[in-house]
Structures are given as C-alpha cells and as structure tokens.
Design an enzyme around this catalytic site. Structure first.
Site, PDB file in Angstrom:
ATOM      1  N   GLU A 131      38.148  53.985  38.270  1.00  0.00           N
ATOM      2  CA  GLU A 131      39.034  52.957  39.308  1.00  0.00           C
ATOM      3  C   GLU A 131      40.330  52.933  38.715  1.00  0.00           C
ATOM      4  O   GLU A 131      40.416  52.139  37.634  1.00  0.00           O
ATOM      5  CB  GLU A 131      38.241  52.171  39.703  1.00  0.00           C
ATOM      6  CG  GLU A 131      38.863  51.075  40.837  1.00  0.00           C
ATOM      7  CD  GLU A 131      38.077  49.934  41.042  1.00  0.00           C
ATOM      8  OE1 GLU A 131      37.391  49.396  40.259  1.00  0.00           O
ATOM      9  OE2 GLU A 131      37.885  49.746  42.364  1.00  0.00           O
TER      10      GLU A 131
ATOM     11  N   LYS B 109      36.550  29.338  39.910  1.00  0.00           N
ATOM     12  CA  LYS B 109      37.719  29.801  39.146  1.00  0.00           C
ATOM     13  C   LYS B 109      38.343  30.951  39.823  1.00  0.00           C
ATOM     14  O   LYS B 109      38.038  32.037  39.720  1.00  0.00           O
ATOM     15  CB  LYS B 109      37.250  30.163  37.497  1.00  0.00           C
ATOM     16  CG  LYS B 109      38.442  30.564  36.743  1.00  0.00           C
ATOM     17  CD  LYS B 109      38.304  31.355  35.577  1.00  0.00           C
ATOM     18  CE  LYS B 109      38.446  32.804  35.842  1.00  0.00           C
ATOM     19  NZ  LYS B 109      39.949  33.147  36.093  1.00  0.00           N
TER      20      LYS B 109
ATOM     21  N   CYS C 126      38.659  46.959  46.222  1.00  0.00           N
ATOM     22  CA  CYS C 126      37.675  47.912  45.570  1.00  0.00           C
ATOM     23  C   CYS C 126      37.077  48.765  46.735  1.00  0.00           C
ATOM     24  O   CYS C 126      36.318  49.574  46.352  1.00  0.00           O
ATOM     25  CB  CYS C 126      36.347  46.845  45.384  1.00  0.00           C
ATOM     26  SG  CYS C 126      36.190  45.774  46.507  1.00  0.00           S
TER      27      CYS C 126
ATOM     28  N   GLY D 262      35.173  41.384  41.088  1.00  0.00           N
ATOM     29  CA  GLY D 262      36.174  41.808  40.095  1.00  0.00           C
ATOM     30  C   GLY D 262      35.624  43.203  39.346  1.00  0.00           C
ATOM     31  O   GLY D 262      35.094  43.896  39.709  1.00  0.00           O
ATOM     32  N   SER D 263      36.252  43.307  38.199  1.00  0.00           N
ATOM     33  CA  SER D 263      36.251  44.490  37.453  1.00  0.00           C
ATOM     34  C   SER D 263      34.652  44.799  37.188  1.00  0.00           C
ATOM     35  O   SER D 263      33.871  43.869  36.924  1.00  0.00           O
ATOM     36  CB  SER D 263      37.042  44.738  36.271  1.00  0.00           C
ATOM     37  OG  SER D 263      36.664  43.861  35.274  1.00  0.00           O
TER      38      SER D 263
ATOM     39  N   VAL E  88      33.685  43.054  33.557  1.00  0.00           N
ATOM     40  CA  VAL E  88      33.641  41.569  33.462  1.00  0.00           C
ATOM     41  C   VAL E  88      32.365  41.256  34.410  1.00  0.00           C
ATOM     42  O   VAL E  88      31.634  40.442  33.848  1.00  0.00           O
ATOM     43  CB  VAL E  88      34.799  41.017  33.987  1.00  0.00           C
ATOM     44  CG1 VAL E  88      34.508  39.528  34.397  1.00  0.00           C
ATOM     45  CG2 VAL E  88      36.109  41.283  33.243  1.00  0.00           C
ATOM     46  N   GLY E  89      32.013  42.154  35.528  1.00  0.00           N
ATOM     47  CA  GLY E  89      30.961  41.812  36.271  1.00  0.00           C
ATOM     48  C   GLY E  89      29.461  42.010  35.384  1.00  0.00           C
ATOM     49  O   GLY E  89      28.609  41.089  35.470  1.00  0.00           O
TER      50      GLY E  89
ATOM     51  N   GLU F 183      30.266  41.716  42.684  1.00  0.00           N
ATOM     52  CA  GLU F 183      30.669  42.884  43.479  1.00  0.00           C
ATOM     53  C   GLU F 183      31.838  43.451  42.648  1.00  0.00           C
ATOM     54  O   GLU F 183      32.671  42.825  42.285  1.00  0.00           O
ATOM     55  CB  GLU F 183      31.441  42.035  44.644  1.00  0.00           C
ATOM     56  CG  GLU F 183      31.610  43.109  45.929  1.00  0.00           C
ATOM     57  CD  GLU F 183      30.189  43.917  46.058  1.00  0.00           C
ATOM     58  OE1 GLU F 183      30.428  45.161  45.874  1.00  0.00           O
ATOM     59  OE2 GLU F 183      29.173  43.267  46.346  1.00  0.00           O
TER      60      GLU F 183
HETATM   61  C1  UN1 Z   1      38.196  44.741  52.780  1.00  0.00           C
HETATM   62  O1  UN1 Z   1      37.586  46.055  52.320  1.00  0.00           O
HETATM   63  O2  UN1 Z   1      38.677  44.406  53.661  1.00  0.00           O
HETATM   64  O3  UN1 Z   1      37.684  43.215  46.217  1.00  0.00           O
HETATM   65  C2  UN1 Z   1      37.619  43.721  51.669  1.00  0.00           C
HETATM   66  C3  UN1 Z   1      37.848  44.081  47.269  1.00  0.00           C
HETATM   67  C4  UN1 Z   1      36.361  43.661  48.296  1.00  0.00           C
HETATM   68  C5  UN1 Z   1      37.020  43.307  49.506  1.00  0.00           C
HETATM   69  C6  UN1 Z   1      37.238  44.316  50.219  1.00  0.00           C
HETATM   70  N1  UN1 Z   1      35.549  42.875  47.474  1.00  0.00           N
HETATM   71  O4  UN1 Z   1      38.669  44.812  47.430  1.00  0.00           O
END
Ligand code: UN1
Length: 488
Positions: free
Chosen positions: A385, A176, A284, A228-229, A232-233, A250
């Site tokens: 963030e 998804k 991120c 994602g956020s 939610v994670g 992540e």
């Molecule tokens: C990057 O720094 O090139 O969602 C990748 C994001 C990270 C991926 C960064 N999971 O921004």
C-alpha cells in the site's frame, strides 16, 4: 489568511496547551503556511487523561442511553452549523478538496446523528429458556475507558465513527488523533463539549507515536480502537493482547477495481477515477489496483488515461481543483520512491510518476495522478500500500483470472467490480474475499448503519459502524431470569 490556531488538549474538561515537543500543522499545498501550532502532549498528560476518563466513567455509564444520545444529536447540530468553515479548514490542513472536506464534516454530523438515535433502538435480546418459568436476556454494558487512535486521512469522519458509538454505549474516551491534523481534532472535541458532554467523558491528547504508545500500554485503558497502518495496528494489537484488552484495528488495503469485458466503460472509467484519485488516493479503501480483461483493456485504458491527463491538480481550496496534495513531505517522498521502485522492477509508467519540479505545484506536497502498468513483472507496487494517487494495472484473459488477481493480496478491505452481467456479479460476491464489495461503484465509501471493515489482514477485531460497532464497544451479560417459585 487566518492566524494559526493554537494547539490545545482536553483533559478532564479543561483545555490546556501541552508540555511536550513543539508541533506544527502546515498546509500541504503551501507548506510555508502554518494552520495550527503549539506543543504536543506528554506521558504525564496521558496519565491525567486516563484518570479523568476513569473518574467520569461510572456517572456516564449510569446516564440513560437516550440522554447520552441526545448529547450526540446536539453535537451533530454544532458540526453541521460549522460544516463550511471546518470543511475549508480540513482541506487546508489535510489536502483533500474543499468539497470533500465539507462533505466529510457533514458525514461526521450524520454519524453523530445515527448513534445519537441508538438510544431509541433495541438494547439487547431475549432467548427462550429450556427451563419452565425462565427467560434468558442478553444485556449490554460499556467496556470502560476506550483509547481511540485515528489517522490523518479522515480527520473528522473516522473520529466520529469511533467516538460516537464509544460514547453512546456508555464508555469514556481518551483520543489521540494523528499529529498532522490537530485542528480538525480540536474542532470535533469542541463540538462535543459545546453540546454539553460532561468533563472527563472525552479527553483529547494530540501528539506523536510516543503518546499512542503510552496510551495503549497504560493499565487504565479497557479497549483500544485504531485505524491506520498495518505495522502500527499489529503492534497495538500485540500490546492489547499482552494486557488482555480488546483491540479493533482497521488497517491496510490494496483494493482492486475489476473491469470486465461487458462493463459500462463510461461508468467504470468515472468510478475508477474517483476510487483512485479522490482524497489524493489517501484512503484505505482507495482503488490502488486495476484489473481489466483483455477484450476491453485498450479502450478502457485509453479513456482512463485521457481522464487522468485532464485531472485538475492544485490548491484544494480552489473550486476548480479535483485533486489536492498528499498530506506531508514524508508521504510525498515515500509514494515517489514506491513509483521509482516499480519502474526499476520492470513496470511501465503510463501516466504521472514524475515530480512537479517547477510551477505552482512544486512547493507543495503534490504527487501527480499516476498509472503504472505492472505487466507480468513482479513488482512491490502490486502488493504494498502506497497510500497515494497511484494505480497499478494488470490485464487478465478471463473474468475468472481477474477475480483470482483481485484476491492476490494479503489484504481484503474493499473491491469494485464493473460488469452488467448479474451472473458475473454474483460470482464476484462469492469469490472476491473482501470486507466491502462494490458492484458498479468505486471501492471507497461507508455508511453509518452498515458494517465497515476488511477481510484477511486488513482488520483485526469486530468491524466498525452500524450494529457491528455495538459488538466492539459493549460486552454482554447473559441473564437467566426467573421469578419466584411457580404458583407460590
Ligand atoms: C471511505 O471509504 O469513505 O482510513 C472511508 C480509511 C478508511 C475509511 C474509508 N478507514 O481510509
């Protein structure tokens, strides 16, 4: 202007239009232009997709890893062949510049190639046994059906770095993507089906959070990987824990660039610009905090602000553009309100911070590149963030204080340190608590063959990419292997 692409979902090898709510993917630089349209999926589709992935699982897990890899290599060729066209679509749908869009599509191909070659690498380990006539083998097996939930900001690279290892290690997938980027999701799934992926091995469901909820709470899912956020994670991790399935999440970052007195200023300014404003700060790993030591602060900030003033913001498909819009109107609103809150809390806006109220950028979801001096005020912008082109600045008297400020975050995804002193660089390696540390380069970036992910509250579960991906997408069987009776 091309006609909008029809949104389609892939279940059990068949593409079909959804039965859920209507979905519209618009160009964030020109929101009147529709990039893709159709209907989202609904909960009945989730059930069908998981059933298809479950049915496809035994044959796929039984296919030699070399053959699974060969399919990924074939998909990499399809992705590479379409890099220019899909990179342009990516820029039109997500808002990053065309050059970044094409670069991201090529990166997806590179990731497919990396995992495509996994089949020819080491598959397990052998340990010595304390008993005569025995060896202990560690073998790897797939987990089963993996739920993959991906964000808008890397609409093809992040899916590639989750789906490619999931597939090569023998799992089947129900994916998804963020509903803001359906077009690139369709393209990536098309590449894999064109390469000959068997029906049901990859299923694509485009929809909103309710589809994600249905996916993570379904009894047929054996593992969940999410980017994602933070909010939610954590919810997904809780849902996984309730059902006893592994989760890889992540999540957020509030990544610092630390510029020390002895830094190469030209290099540091250039890299901080890239870290803070490439992809409109929507990574991120983006640089969202700057810590600069007193001896260099005035010079560094002077040069940085000159570069910010000269940054060309505009339509991401225009070759001259260096920064495009943010992805959506809600994103623009929340970033703008984060900047306004910082001002109310006592921070000083050094650049940007005001909406584009007229001219060609007024209609798109543009946010000016913004630099905010936090000073000694207690400001949410230092900790929260915003996921946009906003850099919060603090000064430090010493390198020690700068490192401590870099650690002043619940997150620990990435950081960048600018110094020419190897002793300081090594101190940074020791002291800064992050998953990814750059010395003299910007805070963003990842390579397929090395682990990617955060320390502290930036991530949950095994890291992504490289050998780390195998940790998540397989489980091990420890095999005590003996022959018959010795000498018999
Ligand atoms: C990057 O720094 O090139 O969602 C990748 C994001 C990270 C991926 C960064 N999971 O921004």
């Amino acid at each position: 202007m091309p006609a909008p692409v029809q949104i389609r979902h892939l279940v059990g090898g068949d593409w079909h239009s959804g039965r859920g709510d209507s979905l519209l993917s618009v160009n964030p630089a020109h929101p009147g232009i529709v990039v893709a349209e159709g209907r989202g999926t609904d909960a009945s589709d989730v059930h069908a997709a998981i059933a298809a992935a479950t049915a496809a699982s035994p044959a796929w897990a039984g296919t030699p890893i070399h053959q699974r890899g060969a399919l990924l290599l074939a998909a990499a060729d399809v992705v590479d062949r379409n890099a220019e066209a899909w990179g342009l679509e990516l820029a039109t749908e997500e808002g990053k510049t065309k050059a970044e869009g094409i670069g991201e599509v090529r990166r997806a191909a590179q990731i497919l190639r990396y995992y495509g070659n996994e089949g020819d690498r080491q598959a397990g380990e052998i340990y010595a046994s304390p008993r005569a006539g025995e060896q202990i083998l560690i073998t790897r097996k797939p987990l089963g059906v993996v739920g993959v939930i991906t964000p808008f900001n890397f609409p093809i690279a992040i899916p590639a770095w989750k789906i490619a290892p999931a597939l090569v290690y023998g799992n089947t997938v129900v994916w998804k993507p963020a509903s803001t980027v359906p077009l690139l999701a369709i393209r990536f799934a098309e590449a894999l089906t064109a390469a000959g992926l068997p029906a049901g091995v990859l299923n694509l469901l485009i929809g909103d959070a309710d589809v994600g909820d249905a996916l993570v709470s379904h009894a047929g899912i054996d593992a969940i990987t999410f980017t994602g956020s933070t909010g939610v994670g954590r919810r997904i991790a809780a849902a996984g824990a309730t059902r006893g399935v592994p989760v890889q999440a992540e999540m957020g970052g509030k990544n610092a660039a630390v510029v020390l007195d002895d830094a190469d200023v030209t290099l540091a300014v250039e890299q901080v610009m890239l870290g803070a404003f490439r992809s409109t700060g929507q990574k991120c790993t983006a640089t969202s905090r700057l810590i600069v030591t007193a001896g260099i602060a005035e010079q560094f900030l002077g040069e940085l602000l000159a570069r910010v003033a000269a940054l060309r913001v505009g339509d991401p498909t225009d070759d001259a553009t260096q920064m495009g819009p943010v992805v959506s109107d809600p994103a623009r609103t929340s970033i703008t309100s984060g900047i306004n809150t910082a001002s109310r809390q006592g921070a000083t806006v050094l650049a940007g911070g005001v909406p584009y109220s007229d001219g060609p950028l007024a209609d798109g979801y543009f946010v000016a590149p913004t630099v905010v001096d936090v000073g000694s005020a207690s400001v949410d912008l230092w900790t929260d963030e915003l996921f946009g082109p906003v850099l919060a600045v603090r000064r430090a008297d010493t390198a020690d204080e700068a490192f401590a400020l870099a650690n002043d975050s619940e997150f620990g995804l990435s950081a960048a340190v600018f110094t020419q002193d190897v002793t300081r660089a090594l101190q940074a390696v020791d002291r800064i608590d992050v998953g990814v540390l750059h010395i003299n380069s910007e805070s963003a970036g990842a390579d397929p063959h090395v682990p990617f992910g955060g320390a502290k509250k930036s991530g949950l579960g095994p890291k992504e990419q490289g050998g780390a991906a195998r940790e998540f997408f397989t489980h091990t069987t420890t095999v005590y292997l003996r022959g018959g009776r010795p000498g018999a």
